[in-house]
Design a protein around this motif. Structure first.
Motif, PDB file in Angstrom:
ATOM      1  N   SER A   1       0.776  -1.250   0.095  1.00 29.15           N
ATOM      2  CA  SER A   1      -0.262   0.318   0.121  1.00 29.15           C
ATOM      3  C   SER A   1       1.283   1.577   0.019  1.00 29.15           C
ATOM      4  CB  SER A   1      -0.769   0.426   1.237  1.00 29.15           C
ATOM      5  OG  SER A   1      -0.377   0.256   2.809  1.00 29.15           O
ATOM      6  N   ILE A   2       0.322   2.373  -0.084  1.00 28.77           N
ATOM      7  CA  ILE A   2       0.916   3.626  -0.339  1.00 28.77           C
ATOM      8  C   ILE A   2       0.383   4.231   1.192  1.00 28.77           C
ATOM      9  CG2 ILE A   2       0.724   5.800  -1.512  1.00 28.77           C
ATOM     10  CD1 ILE A   2       0.173   4.920  -3.542  1.00 28.77           C
ATOM     11  N   SER A   3       2.005   4.677   1.828  1.00 29.88           N
ATOM     12  CA  SER A   3       1.675   5.354   2.590  1.00 29.88           C
ATOM     13  C   SER A   3       1.332   6.757   2.877  1.00 29.88           C
ATOM     14  CB  SER A   3       2.834   5.847   3.734  1.00 29.88           C
ATOM     15  OG  SER A   3       3.866   6.719   3.357  1.00 29.88           O
ATOM     16  N   HIS A   4       0.496   7.379   4.175  1.00 28.84           N
ATOM     17  CA  HIS A   4       0.179   8.680   3.747  1.00 28.84           C
ATOM     18  C   HIS A   4       0.717   9.377   3.185  1.00 28.84           C
ATOM     19  CE1 HIS A   4      -2.377  11.445   5.906  1.00 28.84           C
ATOM     20  NE2 HIS A   4      -1.504  12.283   6.358  1.00 28.84           N
TER      21      HIS A   4
ATOM     22  N   VAL B   1       0.794   9.694  -0.240  1.00 26.98           N
ATOM     23  CA  VAL B   1       0.333  10.672  -1.076  1.00 26.98           C
ATOM     24  C   VAL B   1      -0.126  11.528  -0.730  1.00 26.98           C
ATOM     25  CG1 VAL B   1      -2.856  10.342  -0.737  1.00 26.98           C
ATOM     26  CG2 VAL B   1      -1.477   8.447  -0.507  1.00 26.98           C
ATOM     27  N   TRP B   2       0.639  12.604   0.330  1.00 23.98           N
ATOM     28  CA  TRP B   2      -0.124  13.591   0.420  1.00 23.98           C
ATOM     29  C   TRP B   2       1.203  14.564  -0.455  1.00 23.98           C
ATOM     30  CZ3 TRP B   2      -3.915  16.525   0.992  1.00 23.98           C
ATOM     31  CH2 TRP B   2      -5.127  15.673   2.126  1.00 23.98           C
TER      32      TRP B   2
ATOM     33  N   HIS C   1       2.376  13.082  -2.681  1.00 26.07           N
ATOM     34  CA  HIS C   1       2.420  13.346  -4.196  1.00 26.07           C
ATOM     35  C   HIS C   1       1.567  14.357  -4.790  1.00 26.07           C
ATOM     36  CE1 HIS C   1       1.031  11.364  -8.092  1.00 26.07           C
ATOM     37  NE2 HIS C   1       0.419  12.267  -8.612  1.00 26.07           N
ATOM     38  N   LEU C   2       0.478  15.538  -4.113  1.00 27.51           N
ATOM     39  CA  LEU C   2      -0.876  15.216  -3.869  1.00 27.51           C
ATOM     40  C   LEU C   2      -0.195  16.987  -3.592  1.00 27.51           C
ATOM     41  CD1 LEU C   2      -3.614  14.000  -2.333  1.00 27.51           C
ATOM     42  CD2 LEU C   2      -3.251  14.190  -4.678  1.00 27.51           C
TER      43      LEU C   2
END
Length: 76
Positions: free
Chosen positions: A65-68, A71-72, A74-75
Motif C-alpha cells: 500500500s501507499i503510505s499516508h 499520498v499527500w 504526491h498531491l
C-alpha cells in the motif's frame, strides 16, 4: 401552510411506540424529536458498521500500500 421539513409516517408495534413515548417523556422532548434522534443514532451505527467492514476487508489485503505521507506528498 406546508411544513418546513419533510414528514414521515410510520406504523409501530405498540411496545415500541410505548418505549419511545417513555423515552421522550424522560428526556423532556416530543415523541417525534425522540424518534428522529433514535433514527439518527441508528443511521450512524449503520454507517460505522459499514466503514468497519471496509476497513476489515482492506486489512486482509496483503498487497503493498501507499503510505499516508506518500499520498499527500504526491498531491502537493
Amino acid at each position: 401552510m406546508p411544513a418546513a421539513n419533510p414528514r414521515l409516517n410510520m406504523v409501530l408495534e405498540k411496545p415500541l411506540y410505548q418505549m419511545i413515548v417513555r423515552m421522550a417523556k424522560k428526556g423532556g422532548i416530543s415523541i417525534s424529536a425522540k424518534a428522529r434522534d433514535l433514527l439518527l443514532q441508528a443511521i450512524e451505527l449503520s454507517e460505522d458498521q459499514m466503514l468497519s467492514d471496509i476497513v476489515s476487508s482492506r486489512l486482509k489485503d496483503k498487497r503493498p500500500s501507499i503510505s499516508h505521507e506518500a499520498v499527500w506528498a504526491h498531491l502537493k
